[in-house]
Enzyme design. Structure first.
Site, mmCIF file in Angstrom:
data_model
loop_
_atom_site.group_PDB
_atom_site.id
_atom_site.type_symbol
_atom_site.label_atom_id
_atom_site.label_comp_id
_atom_site.label_asym_id
_atom_site.label_seq_id
_atom_site.Cartn_x
_atom_site.Cartn_y
_atom_site.Cartn_z
ATOM 1 N N ASP A 225 -5.427 -9.305 -0.543
ATOM 2 C CA ASP A 225 -5.517 -10.474 -0.773
ATOM 3 C C ASP A 225 -6.904 -10.393 -2.503
ATOM 4 O O ASP A 225 -7.088 -9.134 -1.720
ATOM 5 C CB ASP A 225 -6.987 -10.733 0.011
ATOM 6 C CG ASP A 225 -7.867 -12.698 -0.202
ATOM 7 O OD1 ASP A 225 -6.568 -13.045 -0.088
ATOM 8 O OD2 ASP A 225 -8.698 -12.598 -0.152
ATOM 9 N N GLU A 275 1.447 8.937 2.542
ATOM 10 C CA GLU A 275 0.391 9.807 3.779
ATOM 11 C C GLU A 275 1.689 10.106 5.553
ATOM 12 O O GLU A 275 2.157 10.651 5.542
ATOM 13 C CB GLU A 275 -0.218 9.701 3.667
ATOM 14 C CG GLU A 275 -0.843 11.303 4.468
ATOM 15 C CD GLU A 275 -2.972 11.509 4.577
ATOM 16 O OE1 GLU A 275 -2.886 11.375 6.522
ATOM 17 O OE2 GLU A 275 -3.399 10.891 3.587
#
Length: 557
Positions: A225, A275
């Site tokens: 957002d 990752e």
């Protein structure tokens, strides 16, 4: 990943610069506005168990994933976008155990799950903000937000002239612990949504923990957002043009939006997602709500080490005009796809007037013209290279509910401005699933349970059970388009080549021989390809493209 190419202006070919296969690049994601999707408890508000119950419906429709609106603990001043705790589920929507059940069910059905994360602001009930109110000016607790002394006699005027996007000043004055009028805090939306201070290292560290919490629970990524927000000018100076800044819901204040430091946040978040992908081979997606003036500025957010994607709102905002659509599509393909990302196309979301009404003009039930144009726009979007996001109810052809009584409106924009202009409740009315009267299967439980927003009687015409039974419905158009998009190698990523066309018509070729054409006028024109269309948004006899109609052909058939 390799990059090469762009646009050959001599041929009109737009070639994306990325080679390689990643699920998100041409995915179709369905936005679930949880409050309005399906209620499992009978309280009139949709919940996570309702989403889980609706997953087979979405699998049948053919989407690749879902984006869930915020379901975190919240006082609901802005329906969950005022987050009080980022690592839990509001009891209104369920609990973490129910979330885990939803994730398991989605995984079994092959549906990706994206969460809506709100990093620009939180709720006044967040424990860090409560700590800030209890602390003194200049304290570490207040440094996590934007607190400042007021101007004028006794500091009674706001620190600067910024306006909030939902109306009024962007500043609210607090009462200090000793009872005296004190500092002001910044909120670019409502007073119940204080903005975080991302220049304080505690804030980015806290949000990394939030990301990892949900990634550890198996989510496939995040819709971010206000992704162009977060950082404000460090001096918080006055805006040069506050009257322009007062345009409700426009991110036009360059002192509060699109600051250069925000790109460092997305670079770090990308390393976190990468990752996790390195551990198990599942890419996690970051898609940003990026409201910036140009496609070129938009492209900066989707460089290879930043967000994977960012919503491209220019198509949503384009007038119903062939030249306007071609212009925004070309700019997106050249500037955004030129970074190695793919364009993320949207025609609607939980903040916008629904397409049937937007394309047809204000009306209680939309118009035939609006419905025809919305169907044509859907086929156009699904034929474009890149990813597509579908807002719930668009696959039913739902119109905007434009006549909600004032006492039923819940949008904070209405509360802040007293104006019905640009309020968002009309596109958030709960979905109709079945039956002839409200609640149309949306809510279960006690007799007489009422949806949180009233459903008009005419929603019976758009109920899901009727849509599934009618092969001419919006639902079947979307389903057929999604099936072909998944089956045809020409669609998804790849080349877009503009074709010669007459005025009022937009036509292009995808890959080897898939032609999409849209007639933006109301009069029929000759079709660009002979033969019967593979799929059309309305009746489309061979050799003719009727007005307000889109169609796909295989040119070598």
């Amino acid at each position: 990943m390799t990059a090469a190419a762009g646009t050959d202006r001599s041929t009109g070919v737009i070639q994306p610069t990325f080679t390689g296969r990643h699920w998100w690049r041409d995915a179709v994601i369905y936005q679930v506005y949880v409050r309005s999707f399906l209620d499992s408890t009978g309280d009139g508000i949709g919940d996570l168990a309702g989403v889980r119950a609706g997953l087979p419906y979405l699998r049948k429709l053919g989407v690749d994933g879902i984006w869930l609106s915020p379901f975190y603990p919240s006082p609901q001043h802005d329906h969950g976008y005022d987050v009080a705790a980022y690592q839990d589920v509001d009891p209104l929507f369920g609990d973490l155990a129910e979330f885990d059940l939803l994730m398991s069910a989605a995984r079994r059905l092959g549906i990706k799950v994206l969460l809506d994360i709100v990093p620009n602001h939180c709720s006044v009930e967040h424990h860090w903000f409560r700590d800030a109110l209890a602390a003194a000016p200049g304290s570490p607790e207040r440094a996590r937000f934007h607190f400042a002394a007021g101007r004028g006699p006794d500091g009674a005027e706001p620190p600067n002239n910024w306006h909030a996007m939902f109306g009024g000043s962007a500043w609210t004055r607090v009462t200090e612990p000793d009872g005296t009028p004190g500092e002001w805090y910044l909120h670019m939306f409502t007073p119940e949504q204080p903005d975080w201070n991302w220049r304080n290292p505690e804030v980015p560290a806290e949000f990394e923990g939030v990301l990892r919490f949900w990634l550890d629970r198996g989510v496939d990524g995040f819709r971010i957002d206000v992704a162009a927000g977060l950082y404000k000018h460090p001096d918080l100076p006055d805006s040069d043009d506050p009257d322009v800044d007062a345009r409700t819901r426009d991110s036009v204040n360059p002192l509060a939006w699109n600051q250069p430091e925000v790109h460092d946040v997305w670079r770090h978040w990308r390393t976190v997602c990468d990752e996790y992908a390195a551990r198990d081979g599942r890419e996690r997606l970051l898609v940003g709500e990026v409201s910036v003036p140009t496609a070129r500025e938009h492209a900066l957010y989707v460089r290879p080490d930043e967000l994977h994607q960012a919503f491209f709102f220019d198509l949503l905002g384009a007038p119903w005009d062939a030249d306007a659509f071609r212009k925004v599509i070309s700019e997106a393909m050249e500037d955004i796809a030129g970074t190695g990302s793919t364009v993320t196309w949207v025609l609607n979301n939980h903040d916008q007037v629904r397409t049937v009404t937007r394309y047809g003009g204000p009306s209680t039930e939309g118009s035939g013209l609006g419905a025809a144009r919305a169907r044509a726009a859907a086929l156009l979007m699904l034929a474009l290279p890149g990813a597509a996001y579908i807002y719930q109810g668009e696959e039913l052809g739902l119109p905007e509910v434009v006549d909600l009584p004032d006492d039923q409106i819940t949008d904070p924009i209405f509360r802040r401005t007293g104006s019905r202009a640009r309020i968002r409740d009309g596109c958030r009315v709960p979905l109709p699933w079945s039956g002839q009267a409200s609640p149309f299967g949306f809510t279960s439980g006690a007799a007489g349970a009422r949806p949180w927003l009233p459903q008009p009687d005419y929603f019976a015409e758009y109920a899901t059970d009727r849509a599934l039974a009618d092969t001419r419905s919006f639902w079947h158009l979307y389903r057929d388009g999604l099936q072909l998009r998944a089956a045809l190698p020409q669609l998804g990523e790849g080349v877009l080549r503009w074709l010669d066309r007459q005025p009022g018509v937009l036509a292009f070729e995808r890959g080897d021989g898939l032609v999409c054409a849209v007639n933006f006028s109301t009069a029929p024109v000759p079709a660009p390809v002979s033969g019967t269309p593979l799929l059309s948004s309305g009746p489309c006899p061979a050799g003719v493209l009727p007005g307000s109609t889109a169609a796909w052909w295989l040119s070598d058939q």
